[in-house]
Design an enzyme around this catalytic site. Structure first.
Site, PDB file in Angstrom:
ATOM      1  N   ARG A 235       0.851  -1.185   0.000  1.00  0.00           N
ATOM      2  CA  ARG A 235       0.000   0.000   0.000  1.00  0.00           C
ATOM      3  C   ARG A 235       0.893   1.244   0.000  1.00  0.00           C
ATOM      4  NH1 ARG A 235      -3.315  -2.845  -1.437  1.00  0.00           N
ATOM      5  NH2 ARG A 235      -5.348  -3.348  -0.554  1.00  0.00           N
ATOM      6  N   ASP A 259       4.514  -0.399  -7.025  1.00  0.00           N
ATOM      7  CA  ASP A 259       3.239  -0.701  -7.678  1.00  0.00           C
ATOM      8  C   ASP A 259       2.126   0.115  -7.028  1.00  0.00           C
ATOM      9  OD1 ASP A 259       1.560  -2.095  -9.512  1.00  0.00           O
ATOM     10  OD2 ASP A 259       0.902  -3.422  -7.891  1.00  0.00           O
ATOM     11  N   GLU A 264      -2.357   7.685  -5.068  1.00  0.00           N
ATOM     12  CA  GLU A 264      -2.760   6.966  -6.293  1.00  0.00           C
ATOM     13  C   GLU A 264      -4.269   7.031  -6.505  1.00  0.00           C
ATOM     14  OE1 GLU A 264      -1.278   2.987  -5.384  1.00  0.00           O
ATOM     15  OE2 GLU A 264      -3.322   2.289  -5.119  1.00  0.00           O
ATOM     16  N   HIS A 296      -0.779  -0.254  -9.478  1.00  0.00           N
ATOM     17  CA  HIS A 296      -1.496  -1.239  -8.659  1.00  0.00           C
ATOM     18  C   HIS A 296      -1.963  -2.443  -9.484  1.00  0.00           C
ATOM     19  CE1 HIS A 296      -3.501  -1.170  -4.496  1.00  0.00           C
ATOM     20  NE2 HIS A 296      -3.351  -2.421  -4.890  1.00  0.00           N
TER      21      HIS A 296
HETATM   22  P1  NAI Z   1      -1.692 -11.321   4.984  1.00  0.00           P
HETATM   23  O1  NAI Z   1      -2.737 -10.849   5.928  1.00  0.00           O
HETATM   24  O2  NAI Z   1      -1.666 -12.752   4.580  1.00  0.00           O
HETATM   25  O3  NAI Z   1      -0.245 -10.971   5.569  1.00  0.00           O
HETATM   26  C1  NAI Z   1       0.102  -9.748   6.136  1.00  0.00           C
HETATM   27  C2  NAI Z   1       1.224 -10.021   7.132  1.00  0.00           C
HETATM   28  O4  NAI Z   1       1.721  -8.748   7.567  1.00  0.00           O
HETATM   29  C3  NAI Z   1       0.775 -10.788   8.382  1.00  0.00           C
HETATM   30  O5  NAI Z   1       1.633 -11.877   8.604  1.00  0.00           O
HETATM   31  C4  NAI Z   1       0.865  -9.750   9.502  1.00  0.00           C
HETATM   32  O6  NAI Z   1       1.239 -10.330  10.762  1.00  0.00           O
HETATM   33  C5  NAI Z   1       1.966  -8.843   8.985  1.00  0.00           C
HETATM   34  N1  NAI Z   1       1.971  -7.498   9.537  1.00  0.00           N
HETATM   35  C6  NAI Z   1       0.919  -6.726   9.926  1.00  0.00           C
HETATM   36  N2  NAI Z   1       1.364  -5.530  10.364  1.00  0.00           N
HETATM   37  C7  NAI Z   1       2.722  -5.549  10.248  1.00  0.00           C
HETATM   38  C8  NAI Z   1       3.740  -4.612  10.529  1.00  0.00           C
HETATM   39  N3  NAI Z   1       3.461  -3.390  11.022  1.00  0.00           N
HETATM   40  N4  NAI Z   1       5.024  -4.969  10.285  1.00  0.00           N
HETATM   41  C9  NAI Z   1       5.324  -6.205   9.779  1.00  0.00           C
HETATM   42  N5  NAI Z   1       4.394  -7.124   9.487  1.00  0.00           N
HETATM   43  C10 NAI Z   1       3.115  -6.801   9.720  1.00  0.00           C
HETATM   44  O7  NAI Z   1      -1.806 -10.365   3.712  1.00  0.00           O
HETATM   45  P2  NAI Z   1      -1.339 -10.682   2.211  1.00  0.00           P
HETATM   46  O8  NAI Z   1      -2.407 -11.415   1.494  1.00  0.00           O
HETATM   47  O9  NAI Z   1       0.031 -11.236   2.226  1.00  0.00           O
HETATM   48  O10 NAI Z   1      -1.311  -9.188   1.593  1.00  0.00           O
HETATM   49  C11 NAI Z   1      -0.404  -8.225   2.072  1.00  0.00           C
HETATM   50  C12 NAI Z   1      -0.777  -6.870   1.513  1.00  0.00           C
HETATM   51  O11 NAI Z   1      -0.546  -6.857   0.096  1.00  0.00           O
HETATM   52  C13 NAI Z   1      -2.270  -6.511   1.640  1.00  0.00           C
HETATM   53  O12 NAI Z   1      -2.542  -5.934   2.902  1.00  0.00           O
HETATM   54  C14 NAI Z   1      -2.457  -5.510   0.538  1.00  0.00           C
HETATM   55  O13 NAI Z   1      -2.203  -4.226   1.078  1.00  0.00           O
HETATM   56  C15 NAI Z   1      -1.355  -5.856  -0.469  1.00  0.00           C
HETATM   57  N6  NAI Z   1      -1.878  -6.346  -1.755  1.00  0.00           N
HETATM   58  C16 NAI Z   1      -1.478  -5.708  -2.908  1.00  0.00           C
HETATM   59  C17 NAI Z   1      -1.907  -6.136  -4.151  1.00  0.00           C
HETATM   60  C18 NAI Z   1      -1.469  -5.483  -5.414  1.00  0.00           C
HETATM   61  O14 NAI Z   1      -2.135  -5.660  -6.462  1.00  0.00           O
HETATM   62  N7  NAI Z   1      -0.400  -4.720  -5.439  1.00  0.00           N
HETATM   63  C19 NAI Z   1      -2.838  -7.276  -4.257  1.00  0.00           C
HETATM   64  C20 NAI Z   1      -3.153  -7.911  -3.000  1.00  0.00           C
HETATM   65  C21 NAI Z   1      -2.691  -7.438  -1.792  1.00  0.00           C
END
Ligand code: NAI
Length: 331
Positions: A235, A259, A264, A296
């Site tokens: 993000r 990305d 954005e 994105h």
């Molecule tokens: P997820 O929920 O599986 O994993 C997120 C991880 O981050 C968790 O293990 C959590 O404990 C950890 N976390 C939370 N706060 C933290 C912090 N302050 N410092 C370090 N770690 C922390 O989520 P997933 O599916 O891996 O997605 C991650 C992010 O990717 C989403 O929140 C979304 O913002 C982004 N995303 C981007 C996309 C794109 O098209 N560019 C598409 C899908 C997701």
């Protein structure tokens, strides 16, 4: 069950129309419309049971209030992130919210690698140079990832996939997360400062929260190695752009791949090629030869779109059956 689908793009309609043909989704009806869900368009949802929305839309307090007044009982997010939804207001109004967690995490992780390699090997420059009949290599020198250290911030679904990819490239993997992922037995979990000061490639995969907002700022950048590569597919709000720009000007970064970026919203997924830019974030970032910016699209693969449409319809089906779906956010 009637769903109003906001912000429809041709690819959304294609994949959702394909998926809804399945017998199990009989009884669910989708009406596709182009406008994004905002306070100005929310009233269009009158007469529907649910709305389907995406990551770039304004689903803050006012929008949720209007949706509530229109009788909407569910917000179906067709994405993983939900930081743009006022969950408190939704809960207050009894509106259920479901997301699509973990659709093809590999798609996003592979894209993070693509960005890292493109920016580092200057593919974005090389592509344009060769098209201009310029075969000089000046300005295109990269560095190899093999044997270097990758630092993964957030090792959930996408971060874990990225960690595995980096390990496969022959990199040492450092990780930072409050909840270590036990399956990543090749990675070393360290505190954030240790990760920042020891990584050659830093890839951000944590969600945007109060704690992670501007996690990359002047202070954290100063802790990074000189010549570090930074990639953000998570993000925009994770990085304080002004501090990043200063860091790039100070030659701190060998390459940066983004990305997502602050500001954005308002332009993401739109063709603005005919318009005068109203703010300078992208222009400033694009002025640097070692920076690669995209809009994105980390999720944007056939596999992900198939998974997104299927899970969104499963979320809708649970609602239609009077059940609580596995991907609902509010208790
Ligand atoms: P997820 O929920 O599986 O994993 C997120 C991880 O981050 C968790 O293990 C959590 O404990 C950890 N976390 C939370 N706060 C933290 C912090 N302050 N410092 C370090 N770690 C922390 O989520 P997933 O599916 O891996 O997605 C991650 C992010 O990717 C989403 O929140 C979304 O913002 C982004 N995303 C981007 C996309 C794109 O098209 N560019 C598409 C899908 C997701």
């Amino acid at each position: 069950m009637k769903i109003l689908f906001f912000g429809t793009k041709s690819y959304d309609e294609r994949f959702f129309t394909e998926c809804i043909q399945k017998e199990r989704y009989q009884g669910i009806e989708i009406n596709f419309i182009e406008p994004d869900l905002t306070p100005n368009t929310a009233a269009l949802a009158k007469g529907y049971d649910a709305v389907c929305a995406f990551v770039n839309m304004d689903i803050g307090t006012r929008t949720v209030e209007i949706l509530g007044d229109c009788g909407i009982r569910m917000i179906l997010m067709r994405c993983a992130g939900y930081n743009n939804v006022d969950l408190e207001e939704a809960k207050k109004r009894g509106i259920r919210v479901a997301t699509v967690p973990g659709y093809s995490p590999e798609s996003v992780a592979e894209y993070a690698l693509a960005l890292a390699l493109t920016a580092t090997r200057r593919l974005h420059k090389a592509y344009i140079k060769v098209r201009e009949n310029n075969y000089s290599l000046v300005g295109l020198m990269g560095i190899s990832f093999y044997g270097r250290t990758a630092g993964i911030v957030g090792t959930g679904r996408i971060g874990a996939a990225m960690a595995r990819i980096c390990y496969g490239l022959g990199m040492k993997v450092l990780a930072y997360d409050m909840y270590p992922n036990k399956s990543l037995d090749f990675a070393e979990y360290v505190d954030l400062d240790t990760l920042l000061s020891n990584s050659d490639l830093i890839s951000l995969h944590c969600p945007l929260t109060e704690e992670s907002y501007h996690i990359i700022n002047k202070e954290s950048i100063s802790k990074m190695k000189d010549g570090v590569i930074l990639v953000n597919t998570s993000r925009g709000g994770l990085i304080k752009t002004d501090d990043l720009v200063q860091g790039i000007r100070d030659n701190k970064f060998f390459a940066v791949g983004l990305d997502v970026y602050e500001e954005e919203n308002g332009q993401v997924y739109e063709d603005k090629s005919d318009e005068i830019l109203q703010h300078s974030t992208v222009a400033r970032l694009l002025s640097f030869p070692n920076v690669m910016v995209t809009s994105h699209q980390g999720f944007f693969t056939v596999e992900a779109l198939r998974a997104i449409s299927e899970t969104t319809l499963e979320n809708a089906l649970a609602f239609a059956k009077g059940e609580r779906g596995a991907n609902e956010l509010l208790s």
